[in-house]
Design a protein around this motif. Sequence first.
Motif, PDB file in Angstrom:
ATOM      1  N   PHE A   1      47.705  44.229  47.476  1.00 20.44           N
ATOM      2  CA  PHE A   1      46.173  45.033  47.572  1.00 20.44           C
ATOM      3  C   PHE A   1      46.731  45.547  45.733  1.00 20.44           C
ATOM      4  N   SER A   2      48.170  45.388  45.720  1.00 18.20           N
ATOM      5  CA  SER A   2      48.763  46.158  44.401  1.00 18.20           C
ATOM      6  C   SER A   2      48.542  45.389  43.395  1.00 18.20           C
TER       7      SER A   2
ATOM      8  N   CYS B   1      43.186  42.699  38.209  1.00 20.30           N
ATOM      9  CA  CYS B   1      42.789  42.772  37.914  1.00 20.30           C
ATOM     10  C   CYS B   1      41.915  43.414  36.827  1.00 20.30           C
ATOM     11  N   THR B   2      42.832  44.238  36.801  1.00 24.71           N
ATOM     12  CA  THR B   2      42.992  45.712  35.770  1.00 24.71           C
ATOM     13  C   THR B   2      43.732  45.106  34.403  1.00 24.71           C
TER      14      THR B   2
ATOM     15  N   TYR C   1      45.316  44.020  42.181  1.00 25.07           N
ATOM     16  CA  TYR C   1      44.759  45.554  41.307  1.00 25.07           C
ATOM     17  C   TYR C   1      44.702  44.703  40.361  1.00 25.07           C
ATOM     18  N   GLU C   2      46.401  44.587  39.961  1.00 29.47           N
ATOM     19  CA  GLU C   2      46.967  44.990  38.696  1.00 29.47           C
ATOM     20  C   GLU C   2      46.153  43.169  38.319  1.00 29.47           C
TER      21      GLU C   2
END
Length: 202
Positions: free
Chosen positions: A140-141, A147-148, A144-145
Amino acid sequence: MASRDGPMVAGTDGTDFVHRETVATHYQIRWPPSRKLSEVALNKGRLRKCVFAHLLLALLMVVKMVPHILDRLDIFVLEIEELEVPEPLVWEYVWLGGSLASFLGLTAIRKNRILLLQVYFMLINLFSTVPVLLASMIYFSDFYEYCTEDEPQDLPLWQGYPLAVLWYSFILMAMQVHIFTLIFAWKLIIAWKNSMVTKKAQ
Protein backbone atom coordinates in the motif's frame (compact mmCIF):
# COMPACT_ATOMS: atom_id res chain seq x y z
CA MET A 1 -55.21 -31.12 -40.32
CA ALA A 2 -54.66 -28.15 -42.57
CA SER A 3 -53.72 -24.52 -42.64
CA ARG A 4 -56.16 -22.02 -41.22
CA ASP A 5 -57.92 -21.23 -44.46
CA GLY A 6 -56.97 -24.32 -46.48
CA PRO A 7 -58.81 -27.59 -46.95
CA MET A 8 -59.50 -29.85 -43.93
CA VAL A 9 -58.51 -33.46 -43.55
CA ALA A 10 -61.43 -35.68 -44.41
CA GLY A 11 -63.55 -36.57 -41.40
CA THR A 12 -62.67 -33.61 -39.16
CA ASP A 13 -63.39 -29.91 -38.95
CA GLY A 14 -60.27 -29.23 -36.86
CA THR A 15 -62.08 -28.85 -33.54
CA ASP A 16 -61.36 -32.35 -32.19
CA PHE A 17 -57.88 -31.49 -30.85
CA VAL A 18 -59.02 -32.24 -27.28
CA HIS A 19 -59.23 -35.95 -28.10
CA ARG A 20 -55.79 -36.15 -29.72
CA GLU A 21 -52.72 -37.63 -28.05
CA THR A 22 -50.80 -35.34 -25.70
CA VAL A 23 -47.37 -35.49 -24.06
CA ALA A 24 -47.48 -36.98 -20.56
CA THR A 25 -47.16 -34.30 -17.89
CA HIS A 26 -43.92 -35.69 -16.39
CA TYR A 27 -42.23 -35.34 -19.82
CA GLN A 28 -43.37 -31.80 -20.41
CA ILE A 29 -40.94 -28.91 -19.98
CA ARG A 30 -42.20 -26.39 -17.48
CA TRP A 31 -41.92 -22.85 -18.78
CA PRO A 32 -40.96 -20.62 -17.19
CA PRO A 33 -38.84 -23.04 -15.15
CA SER A 34 -39.14 -23.01 -11.38
CA ARG A 35 -37.25 -20.00 -10.00
CA LYS A 36 -35.38 -21.96 -7.33
CA LEU A 37 -34.09 -24.57 -9.77
CA SER A 38 -32.93 -22.02 -12.34
CA GLU A 39 -31.25 -19.89 -9.66
CA VAL A 40 -29.30 -22.88 -8.30
CA ALA A 41 -28.19 -23.86 -11.79
CA LEU A 42 -27.21 -20.27 -12.53
CA ASN A 43 -25.15 -19.98 -9.34
CA LYS A 44 -23.44 -23.30 -10.04
CA GLY A 45 -22.42 -22.05 -13.48
CA ARG A 46 -21.20 -18.74 -12.09
CA LEU A 47 -19.23 -20.43 -9.30
CA ARG A 48 -17.63 -22.77 -11.84
CA LYS A 49 -16.48 -19.75 -13.87
CA CYS A 50 -15.02 -18.14 -10.74
CA VAL A 51 -13.12 -21.34 -9.93
CA PHE A 52 -11.60 -21.43 -13.42
CA ALA A 53 -10.66 -17.74 -13.14
CA HIS A 54 -8.95 -18.55 -9.83
CA LEU A 55 -7.01 -21.37 -11.51
CA LEU A 56 -5.91 -19.02 -14.31
CA LEU A 57 -4.58 -16.56 -11.72
CA ALA A 58 -2.81 -19.45 -9.99
CA LEU A 59 -1.17 -20.37 -13.29
CA LEU A 60 0.03 -16.76 -13.56
CA MET A 61 1.50 -17.01 -10.06
CA VAL A 62 3.26 -20.29 -10.94
CA VAL A 63 4.84 -18.60 -13.98
CA LYS A 64 6.04 -15.79 -11.71
CA MET A 65 7.58 -18.35 -9.34
CA VAL A 66 9.37 -20.39 -12.03
CA PRO A 67 12.76 -18.64 -11.53
CA HIS A 68 12.64 -19.30 -7.78
CA ILE A 69 11.61 -22.94 -8.30
CA LEU A 70 14.48 -23.45 -10.75
CA ASP A 71 16.91 -21.91 -8.24
CA ARG A 72 15.72 -24.35 -5.60
CA LEU A 73 16.28 -27.23 -8.02
CA ASP A 74 19.76 -25.89 -8.96
CA ILE A 75 18.72 -25.48 -12.59
CA PHE A 76 20.32 -22.50 -14.30
CA VAL A 77 18.62 -20.97 -17.33
CA LEU A 78 20.31 -17.73 -18.40
CA GLU A 79 17.27 -16.22 -20.13
CA ILE A 80 15.11 -16.70 -17.01
CA GLU A 81 17.83 -15.43 -14.65
CA GLU A 82 18.16 -12.26 -16.72
CA LEU A 83 14.51 -11.42 -16.03
CA GLU A 84 15.45 -10.72 -12.38
CA VAL A 85 12.04 -11.70 -11.04
CA PRO A 86 11.69 -10.70 -7.34
CA GLU A 87 11.86 -13.47 -4.74
CA PRO A 88 8.39 -14.71 -3.72
CA LEU A 89 7.05 -13.71 -0.31
CA VAL A 90 5.26 -15.98 2.16
CA TRP A 91 1.80 -14.71 1.18
CA GLU A 92 2.41 -15.84 -2.40
CA TYR A 93 3.04 -19.43 -1.27
CA VAL A 94 -0.01 -19.40 0.98
CA TRP A 95 -2.22 -17.98 -1.78
CA LEU A 96 -0.92 -20.50 -4.31
CA GLY A 97 -1.56 -23.34 -1.87
CA GLY A 98 -5.08 -22.02 -1.31
CA SER A 99 -5.80 -22.21 -5.03
CA LEU A 100 -5.70 -26.02 -4.72
CA ALA A 101 -9.04 -25.74 -2.90
CA SER A 102 -10.53 -24.95 -6.34
CA PHE A 103 -10.56 -28.67 -7.14
CA LEU A 104 -12.58 -29.29 -3.98
CA GLY A 105 -15.01 -26.61 -5.12
CA LEU A 106 -15.42 -28.21 -8.54
CA THR A 107 -16.11 -31.59 -6.90
CA ALA A 108 -18.70 -30.01 -4.59
CA ILE A 109 -20.46 -28.40 -7.57
CA ARG A 110 -20.45 -31.58 -9.63
CA LYS A 111 -21.70 -33.85 -6.82
CA ASN A 112 -23.96 -31.31 -5.05
CA ARG A 113 -22.17 -31.90 -1.72
CA ILE A 114 -23.01 -29.21 0.81
CA LEU A 115 -20.26 -30.24 3.27
CA LEU A 116 -17.55 -30.04 0.58
CA LEU A 117 -18.84 -26.64 -0.47
CA GLN A 118 -18.73 -25.39 3.12
CA VAL A 119 -15.12 -26.59 3.49
CA TYR A 120 -14.27 -24.93 0.17
CA PHE A 121 -15.89 -21.68 1.37
CA MET A 122 -13.71 -21.68 4.52
CA LEU A 123 -10.51 -22.56 2.64
CA ILE A 124 -11.04 -19.77 0.10
CA ASN A 125 -11.63 -17.31 2.94
CA LEU A 126 -8.55 -18.39 4.87
CA PHE A 127 -5.97 -19.19 2.19
CA SER A 128 -7.01 -16.94 -0.69
CA THR A 129 -8.84 -13.84 0.53
CA VAL A 130 -6.70 -13.23 3.63
CA PRO A 131 -3.31 -13.45 1.81
CA VAL A 132 -4.54 -11.06 -0.88
CA LEU A 133 -5.67 -8.57 1.79
CA LEU A 134 -2.27 -8.94 3.47
CA ALA A 135 -0.53 -8.25 0.13
CA SER A 136 -2.61 -5.10 -0.36
CA MET A 137 -1.33 -3.86 3.01
CA ILE A 138 2.29 -4.79 2.21
CA TYR A 139 2.36 -2.80 -1.04
CA PHE A 140 0.00 0.00 0.00
CA SER A 141 2.67 2.58 0.95
CA ASP A 142 4.59 2.14 -2.34
CA PHE A 143 1.37 2.23 -4.35
CA TYR A 144 0.18 5.35 -2.52
CA GLU A 145 3.54 7.06 -3.08
CA TYR A 146 3.42 6.22 -6.80
CA CYS A 147 -0.13 7.61 -7.12
CA THR A 148 0.39 10.81 -5.12
CA GLU A 149 3.93 11.98 -5.93
CA ASP A 150 5.09 13.38 -9.26
CA GLU A 151 8.51 11.74 -9.06
CA PRO A 152 8.45 8.92 -6.52
CA GLN A 153 11.88 7.91 -5.21
CA ASP A 154 13.30 4.49 -4.35
CA LEU A 155 10.30 2.47 -5.46
CA PRO A 156 11.08 -1.21 -6.21
CA LEU A 157 10.91 -1.70 -9.98
CA TRP A 158 10.69 -4.71 -12.27
CA GLN A 159 11.46 -4.21 -15.96
CA GLY A 160 11.00 -0.46 -15.39
CA TYR A 161 7.51 -0.83 -13.86
CA PRO A 162 6.74 -0.14 -10.19
CA LEU A 163 6.35 -3.47 -8.42
CA ALA A 164 3.52 -2.17 -6.23
CA VAL A 165 1.42 -1.21 -9.27
CA LEU A 166 1.93 -4.63 -10.87
CA TRP A 167 0.95 -6.36 -7.63
CA TYR A 168 -2.10 -4.15 -7.18
CA SER A 169 -3.27 -5.12 -10.67
CA PHE A 170 -3.08 -8.77 -9.62
CA ILE A 171 -4.66 -8.07 -6.22
CA LEU A 172 -7.67 -6.29 -7.76
CA MET A 173 -8.33 -9.19 -10.15
CA ALA A 174 -7.88 -11.80 -7.42
CA MET A 175 -10.07 -9.92 -4.96
CA GLN A 176 -12.94 -9.70 -7.45
CA VAL A 177 -12.68 -13.42 -8.18
CA HIS A 178 -12.64 -14.30 -4.46
CA ILE A 179 -15.55 -12.02 -3.55
CA PHE A 180 -17.76 -13.41 -6.33
CA THR A 181 -16.66 -16.95 -5.45
CA LEU A 182 -17.75 -16.46 -1.84
CA ILE A 183 -21.08 -14.87 -2.87
CA PHE A 184 -22.03 -17.69 -5.26
CA ALA A 185 -20.80 -20.42 -2.91
CA TRP A 186 -22.84 -18.92 -0.05
CA LYS A 187 -25.97 -18.72 -2.21
CA LEU A 188 -25.55 -22.39 -3.17
CA ILE A 189 -25.04 -23.43 0.45
CA ILE A 190 -28.26 -21.62 1.49
CA ALA A 191 -30.23 -23.07 -1.45
CA TRP A 192 -29.02 -26.63 -0.79
CA LYS A 193 -29.78 -26.30 2.94
CA ASN A 194 -33.32 -25.11 2.14
CA SER A 195 -33.88 -28.00 -0.27
CA MET A 196 -32.69 -30.48 2.40
CA VAL A 197 -35.13 -28.99 4.92
CA THR A 198 -37.94 -29.25 2.35
CA LYS A 199 -37.12 -32.91 1.60
CA LYS A 200 -37.06 -33.77 5.32
CA ALA A 201 -40.41 -32.03 5.82
CA GLN A 202 -41.94 -34.17 3.06
